[in-house]
Motif scaffolding. Sequence first.
Motif, PDB file in Angstrom:
ATOM      1  N   PHE A  34       0.838  -1.199   0.000  1.00  0.00           N
ATOM      2  CA  PHE A  34       0.000   0.000   0.000  1.00  0.00           C
ATOM      3  C   PHE A  34       0.870   1.244   0.000  1.00  0.00           C
ATOM      4  O   PHE A  34       1.871   1.320   0.711  1.00  0.00           O
ATOM      5  N   TYR A  36       0.540   5.401   0.742  1.00  0.00           N
ATOM      6  CA  TYR A  36      -0.273   6.470   1.305  1.00  0.00           C
ATOM      7  C   TYR A  36       0.491   7.785   1.206  1.00  0.00           C
ATOM      8  O   TYR A  36       1.722   7.806   1.264  1.00  0.00           O
ATOM      9  N   PRO A  44      -3.061   9.622   7.048  1.00  0.00           N
ATOM     10  CA  PRO A  44      -2.635   9.133   5.731  1.00  0.00           C
ATOM     11  C   PRO A  44      -3.804   9.030   4.751  1.00  0.00           C
ATOM     12  O   PRO A  44      -4.889   8.586   5.119  1.00  0.00           O
ATOM     13  N   PHE A  46      -5.056   7.327   1.269  1.00  0.00           N
ATOM     14  CA  PHE A  46      -4.788   6.168   0.434  1.00  0.00           C
ATOM     15  C   PHE A  46      -4.500   6.577  -1.012  1.00  0.00           C
ATOM     16  O   PHE A  46      -5.220   7.402  -1.591  1.00  0.00           O
TER      17      PHE A  46
ATOM     18  N   GLN B 102      -6.906  -0.012   4.200  1.00  0.00           N
ATOM     19  CA  GLN B 102      -7.286   0.740   5.385  1.00  0.00           C
ATOM     20  C   GLN B 102      -7.464   2.207   5.022  1.00  0.00           C
ATOM     21  O   GLN B 102      -6.613   2.792   4.356  1.00  0.00           O
ATOM     22  N   PHE B 104      -8.011   6.009   6.586  1.00  0.00           N
ATOM     23  CA  PHE B 104      -7.690   6.701   7.827  1.00  0.00           C
ATOM     24  C   PHE B 104      -8.539   7.950   8.025  1.00  0.00           C
ATOM     25  O   PHE B 104      -8.938   8.619   7.064  1.00  0.00           O
TER      26      PHE B 104
END
Lengths: 112, 113
Positions: A34, A36, A44, A46, B102, B104
């Motif tokens: 991933f 970020y 963060p 994405f 994920q 945030f």
Amino acid sequence: EDQVTQSPEALRLQEGESSSLNCSYTVSGLRGLFWYRQDPGKGPEFLFTLYSAGEEKEKERLKATLTKKESFLHITAPKPEDSATYLCALGSGGSTLGRLYFGRGTQLTVWP
Amino acid sequence: DAMVIQNPRYQVTQFGKPVTLSCSQTLNHNVMYWYQQKSSQAPKLLFHYYDKDFNNEADTPDNFQSRRPNTSFCFLDIRSPGLGDAAMYLCATSKEEPGGTQYFGPGTRLLVL
């Protein structure tokens, strides 16, 4: 042990000067790599997920690539608004499902 | 827009005075995470919930607790904050699936005086 290392720690570019950020990793069963973006004082944001070697994804001036040992975030003709810390994170199948291992990030500064 | 919301954005507390940080989400994700991030460091996972199942990281101090009363809300309780607990606290959510992304929230900056 699953590990993520990002380099360089900091990078200063002139506007328009293309470059790449590196994320090298060791993992027992990759469950996603991933990227970020994190601006100062914020959470963060994405950018991309890569799941298998050879995969590439693009978004505006950013392009992420993945090999079996590392990922690169290529920044083409950056602008000052691209200045941020870029975090790489590893999802591992060898540990708790969904757990991410974060690198310490590359702090990118783009000056006009 | 679906999102992760954290309140407050800034929290000042006194040494030893309990504090609670909150997180809510409209993504309907069943996994929620709490991270601690200190300056120029990687986010450090404190604990996470799969639905109501609580999973604590081995090195998370007992001073940190969490509650998840329903799918949408999750709270981080710091029972007796020390100066070393000053940090950014990040909440994240994901679907329960391998390699799930994920997402945030904006974070809560905690200052301990």
